[in-house]
Scaffold this motif. Structure first.
Motif, mmCIF file in Angstrom:
data_model
loop_
_atom_site.group_PDB
_atom_site.id
_atom_site.type_symbol
_atom_site.label_atom_id
_atom_site.label_comp_id
_atom_site.label_asym_id
_atom_site.label_seq_id
_atom_site.Cartn_x
_atom_site.Cartn_y
_atom_site.Cartn_z
ATOM 1 N N THR A 1 3.687 8.167 -3.760
ATOM 2 C CA THR A 1 2.343 8.417 -4.265
ATOM 3 C C THR A 1 2.303 9.686 -5.110
ATOM 4 O O THR A 1 2.865 10.710 -4.739
ATOM 5 C CB THR A 1 1.348 8.548 -3.099
ATOM 6 N N ARG B 1 -1.382 8.141 8.484
ATOM 7 C CA ARG B 1 -1.402 6.699 8.266
ATOM 8 C C ARG B 1 -1.938 6.018 9.518
ATOM 9 O O ARG B 1 -1.364 6.149 10.584
ATOM 10 C CB ARG B 1 -0.001 6.203 7.945
ATOM 11 N N THR C 1 -3.046 5.368 -5.195
ATOM 12 C CA THR C 1 -3.916 4.774 -4.187
ATOM 13 C C THR C 1 -5.359 5.139 -4.520
ATOM 14 O O THR C 1 -5.645 6.310 -4.756
ATOM 15 C CB THR C 1 -3.587 5.337 -2.785
ATOM 16 N N PRO C 2 -6.293 4.182 -4.562
ATOM 17 C CA PRO C 2 -6.097 2.759 -4.300
ATOM 18 C C PRO C 2 -6.058 1.900 -5.555
ATOM 19 O O PRO C 2 -5.901 0.697 -5.460
ATOM 20 C CB PRO C 2 -7.333 2.416 -3.486
ATOM 21 N N PHE D 1 -0.589 -8.797 1.297
ATOM 22 C CA PHE D 1 -0.809 -7.349 1.237
ATOM 23 C C PHE D 1 0.036 -6.736 2.348
ATOM 24 O O PHE D 1 -0.010 -7.187 3.489
ATOM 25 C CB PHE D 1 -2.297 -7.067 1.453
ATOM 26 N N LEU E 1 -7.396 -2.025 -2.607
ATOM 27 C CA LEU E 1 -6.087 -2.537 -2.987
ATOM 28 C C LEU E 1 -5.903 -3.985 -2.523
ATOM 29 O O LEU E 1 -5.369 -4.831 -3.258
ATOM 30 C CB LEU E 1 -4.978 -1.646 -2.420
ATOM 31 N N SER F 1 -10.054 2.543 0.727
ATOM 32 C CA SER F 1 -8.819 2.479 -0.061
ATOM 33 C C SER F 1 -8.057 1.200 0.238
ATOM 34 O O SER F 1 -7.555 0.522 -0.672
ATOM 35 C CB SER F 1 -7.934 3.693 0.251
ATOM 36 N N PHE F 2 -7.960 0.845 1.510
ATOM 37 C CA PHE F 2 -7.275 -0.389 1.879
ATOM 38 C C PHE F 2 -8.013 -1.606 1.328
ATOM 39 O O PHE F 2 -7.393 -2.555 0.845
ATOM 40 C CB PHE F 2 -7.164 -0.488 3.405
ATOM 41 N N PHE G 1 0.868 -1.185 0.000
ATOM 42 C CA PHE G 1 0.000 0.000 0.000
ATOM 43 C C PHE G 1 0.901 1.231 0.000
ATOM 44 O O PHE G 1 1.665 1.441 0.940
ATOM 45 C CB PHE G 1 -0.886 -0.005 1.242
ATOM 46 N N GLN H 1 -5.480 8.064 1.818
ATOM 47 C CA GLN H 1 -4.570 7.133 2.487
ATOM 48 C C GLN H 1 -5.144 6.668 3.835
ATOM 49 O O GLN H 1 -4.504 5.866 4.522
ATOM 50 C CB GLN H 1 -3.220 7.823 2.738
ATOM 51 N N LEU I 1 1.746 -3.450 4.585
ATOM 52 C CA LEU I 1 1.683 -2.067 5.058
ATOM 53 C C LEU I 1 3.022 -1.671 5.670
ATOM 54 O O LEU I 1 3.570 -2.393 6.513
ATOM 55 C CB LEU I 1 0.582 -1.904 6.112
#
Length: 439
Positions: free
Chosen positions: A19, A73, A402-403, A50, A38, A34-35, A12, A29, A52
């Motif tokens: 980005t 974040r 993103t995303p 995935f 993705l 968004s999470f 991510f 973000q 982070l």
């Protein structure tokens, strides 16, 4: 000849200036959607996990938040615990620092994620010796380079001891009494070490994959040795073919002394990609993306990090100034320090002279992140060539948007890798260890 299977993960984007904020397709973000987008895209592509990253403090440049950086974040394990409910098979990897956490508490949080996800959790082990970051914590930035790795090694050993303290058959079920713990099945953990002391019993049984996958990202001598002894995956920075082959050979040869086999440690460099209908179109898109990732203020900030002096009077679109670096100071806080800045400055000056580059063009050149550029066919071929040449076991892909930045890769490149017979067409296991084939 048997062809190696490629492993892929999705990063991510965030924490630094990767980005492209100015793109109208760039999203939040922080928004959970968004999470989800993705992670589900990566799962649709049958990726291993995935990922982070972590930023414990916003980077500053002369007292100002660093230009183009992510300025928010959420905490990674919280996000991944939520994602466990809306994904089914993809692994969930969190970067969590060993310098500013405690083993029992973190082992419990990671084990919780592993249970909630039914065996899909991973921990990217990182350290910090940065006093600037340490100001956010009681402990501060007091650990030197070697000591922070010693603390990390003890931290991971103790976490594993806690995870392994329940026998695999500890939890049983009885029709009359319900679920119960078998007598003697939960051991007492007693540890007296340099950094930690613990006496007690862990609160959670072993997860479906035993315990979370361990990822490590250090590249120093201590980092390579730590990875060879401890990690299941290395998040490497060596993404070029020749650098990758040298790193791959060096780390894999270290495994034997710890009784480990080459397949038990996967080397997965970070990588970016830019796709086009032709190689020329992809190259043009890549150049435009790089200019959006390195604005004028960012270019000066990178230059000042190397030169160690105020360079704000110089035009980022002008030539490199004829002034020597001040090696006694650091003006950018929150970045990994650059080693041997005098040599780096000399290399940058030679490159600027050779190619007649402006300051901004120079910074774009030396900080370039696009690893794979071309048509989907070309990118699939490049990725396959790296893996078959033992320069990597796969890649952790970092999209610049993103995303939705991973969508095109999953739609256009993954099918080509599957046609080559080097990437799975679907998940065959349920745990992350099964995806990675490191059990």
């Amino acid at each position: 000849m048997i062809r190696k299977r490629i492993h892929l993960a999705a990063h991510f984007p965030g924490v630094n200036n990767a980005t492209v904020w100015s793109d109208p397709r760039s999203g939040s973000q922080i928004d959970f959607a968004s999470f989800v987008h993705l992670a589900r895209t990566a799962e649709r592509g049958a990726f291993d996990f995935f990922f982070l990253a972590e930023g414990l403090r916003l980077r500053e440049h002369k007292g100002r938040i660093h230009d183009l950086d992510v300025v928010g974040r959420p905490e990674s394990l919280t996000v991944l615990s939520a994602l466990a409910a809306v994904t089914e098979r993809i692994g969930l990897a969190a970067t969590v620092n060993t310098t500013f956490n405690e083993p029992y508490e973190l082992a419990r949080r990671l084990s919780t994620l592993d249970h909630l996800s039914e065996g899909r959790a991973a921990w990217n082990v990182v350290t910090t010796n940065d006093a600037f970051t340490g100001e956010n914590f009681r402990r501060g930035g007091y650990l030197d380079h070697a000591d922070r790795y010693r603390r990390a090694a003890e931290f991971v050993r103790l976490a594993r001891e806690l995870w392994d303290s329940w026998r695999p058959d500890a939890v049983a079920a009885d029709q009359e009494t319900g679920t119960f713990i078998r007598p003697g099945a939960v051991g007492t953990v007693e540890h007296r070490g340099t950094h930690f002391s613990i006496y007690g019993r862990f609160t959670l049984p072993r997860s479906p994959q035993g315990h979370p996958v361990i990822i490590q990202a250090g590249d120093s001598e201590e980092g390579r040795e730590f990875a060879a002894s401890t990690a299941d995956v290395i998040f490497s920075r060596h993404s070029t073919l020749e650098d990758g082959k040298a790193f791959y050979a060096d780390v894999k040869r270290r495994l034997a002394k710890y009784g480990r086999r080459p397949h038990q440690l996967k080397i997965m460099p970070s990588a970016t990609y830019v796709l086009g209908d032709t190689d020329e179109e992809a190259a043009e898109k890549a150049a435009a993306i790089r200019r959006q990732q390195v604005g004028p203020q960012t270019a000066i900030a990178f230059l000042e990090q190397v030169w160690g002096r105020d360079m704000s009077a110089y035009d980022p679109e002008g030539p490199l100034p004829d002034v020597e670096p001040d090696l006694s100071t650091d003006v950018v806080q929150g970045r990994v320090p650059i080693k041997n800045r005098a040599a780096v400055a000399a290399k940058w000056r030679a490159l600027a002279a050779e190619k007649n580059l402006t300051i901004r063009e120079l910074v774009i050149e030396v900080t370039g992140r696009q690893t794979f550029i071309g048509t989907p066919e070309s990118v699939a071929r490049q990725i396959d060539e790296h893996v078959q040449a033992d320069a990597a076991d796969g890649f952790i892909l970092v999209p610049h948007l993103t995303p939705g930045g991973l969508d095109e890769f999953v739609d256009r490149v993954v099918p080509l890798l599957q046609e080559r017979g080097v990437f799975r067409t679907g998940y065959t296991g349920s745990t992350l260890r099964e995806h990675l084939e490191v059990a």
